[in-house]
Scaffold this motif. Structure first.
Motif, short mmCIF file in Angstrom:
data_model
loop_
_atom_site.label_atom_id
_atom_site.label_comp_id
_atom_site.label_asym_id
_atom_site.label_seq_id
_atom_site.Cartn_x
_atom_site.Cartn_y
_atom_site.Cartn_z
N LEU A 141 0.99 -1.28 0.08
CA LEU A 141 -0.16 -0.15 0.02
C LEU A 141 0.86 1.21 0.08
CD1 LEU A 141 -2.69 1.47 0.56
CD2 LEU A 141 -2.24 1.32 2.95
N LEU A 142 1.93 1.26 0.99
CA LEU A 142 2.38 2.57 0.98
C LEU A 142 3.56 2.89 -0.18
CD1 LEU A 142 3.43 1.98 4.85
CD2 LEU A 142 2.19 4.01 3.78
N SER A 146 3.34 5.95 -2.63
CA SER A 146 4.27 6.78 -2.97
C SER A 146 4.42 6.97 -4.65
CB SER A 146 5.41 6.39 -2.45
OG SER A 146 6.71 6.95 -2.76
N LYS A 147 4.02 5.69 -5.20
CA LYS A 147 4.50 5.87 -6.51
C LYS A 147 3.21 6.60 -7.25
CE LYS A 147 6.60 2.82 -9.68
NZ LYS A 147 7.37 1.44 -9.79
N ILE A 172 7.43 4.11 6.17
CA ILE A 172 7.07 5.58 6.15
C ILE A 172 8.18 6.33 5.77
CG2 ILE A 172 5.73 7.31 7.06
CD1 ILE A 172 3.72 5.44 7.93
N THR A 173 8.94 6.16 6.80
CA THR A 173 10.45 6.93 6.77
C THR A 173 11.05 6.59 5.51
OG1 THR A 173 10.21 6.88 9.41
CG2 THR A 173 12.39 7.39 8.19
N GLN A 174 11.39 5.38 5.16
CA GLN A 174 12.24 5.16 3.85
C GLN A 174 11.77 5.65 2.86
OE1 GLN A 174 12.07 0.72 4.01
NE2 GLN A 174 13.22 0.75 6.08
N LEU A 175 10.39 5.70 2.71
CA LEU A 175 9.80 6.25 1.44
C LEU A 175 9.50 7.79 1.46
CD1 LEU A 175 6.81 3.54 0.78
CD2 LEU A 175 9.01 4.13 -0.51
#
Length: 291
Positions: A141-142, A146-147, A172-175
């Motif tokens: 989902l995340l 993002s994409k 969430i932080t990585q993205l």
């Protein structure tokens, strides 16, 4: 245990009259041992999930035990996908019927009209599910969100273990989505949030009958969902079937999220009438006629 259950049922029947039906939602082994009359086993999840865990030997033994429990029994599945899954794995029930979970449309709409201070003052997409990586796939989902490059917020309604929650926060932080994703936590009444959302997304790898999709459509909120084995394709019909995507496919999920957000599909309310509590009650009351 089974003896206590049998005594309890006998006591209740002696004060009233024999039950027409006895439904087992989770105590299958106990109900079987108690040998209760007119019993029905209700399946809410794919049998394949239980059969695909562990070593070859453990899978083999588990299947023998489950077949002993459910073969030649009355079965109700909450979606056609679950029924197909059971039969595909060689189970031979005495009877098997699909009866969807019941929904009180009026109550859901009334609950959705209540005030909720957590509703953002800007457009948002919503995901409602417990934090469970192996099923709900918040990672998919995340990454898809993002994409999609949408400027709206993404609300995550639900909770889970400390490890599952931390894993979601790490993604969430990585993205770099800290300013776009809001973790709401568990809500006893998520309907106001669903009603005001531009879109609800389901990213699961498997379901039984994803109730949140039905609740979203009742509230006239469009949905995008993975086309996992059971449930979504029985809910999202006609033009909504265009928003069913392969499980685990981040690119297509991102594309459909953006498409449905920018050009919301119309919802044909007649397609979800089959989930109304009145229709489901009638199906349960007619079970004996089908035996």
């Amino acid at each position: 245990n089974s003896k206590e259950l049998k005594i309890l049922v006998a006591s209740l029947e002696s004060k009233n009259k024999p039950f027409d039906y006895i439904y087992s939602h989770s105590l299958g082994n106990i109900v079987k041992k108690a040998n209760l009359h007119d019993r029905y086993y209700i399946f809410h999840n794919p049998i394949s999930i239980q059969l695909n865990q562990g070593s070859f030997i453990s899978k083999f033994i588990r299947k023998i035990k489950l077949k002993h429990r459910y073969d030649n029994e009355n079965i109700v599945t909450v979606s056609d996908g679950l029924k197909d899954d059971l039969l595909e794995h060689g189970f031979k029930p005495k009877s098997i019927n699909t009866i969807y979970n019941p929904f009180d449309f009026e109550d859901i709409k009334n609950e959705a009209d209540k005030d909720d201070s957590s509703i953002p003052n800007e457009e948002y997409i919503i995901h409602v599910a417990r934090f469970h990586h192996q099923q709900k796939r918040h990672d998919i989902l995340l990454k898809a969100f993002s994409k999609s490059n949408l400027s709206c917020k993404l609300l995550l309604v639900g909770d889970g273990s400390i490890d599952e929650t931390q894993n979601i926060k790490n993604i969430i932080t990585q993205l770099d989505l800290q300013d776009k994703v809001i973790i709401i936590g568990n809500k006893s009444n998520p309907f106001p949030l669903i009603k005001d959302a531009k879109l609800l997304v389901l990213s699961s790898d498997f379901e039984g009958l994803p109730m949140v999709l039905i609740e979203s459509l009742i509230l006239d909120t469009p949905t995008v969902s993975t086309n996992c084995k059971s449930g979504p394709s029985e809910i999202m019909l006609d033009n909504l079937s265009n928003y069913l995507v392969p499980t685990g496919d981040i690119d297509i999920l991102a594309k459909k999220i953006k498409e449905a957000f920018l050009f919301p599909p119309k919802i044909n309310q007649s397609n979800i009438e089959k989930f109304h509590i009145k229709k489901i009650t009638e199906k349960y009351l007619n079970l004996k006629k089908q035996k």
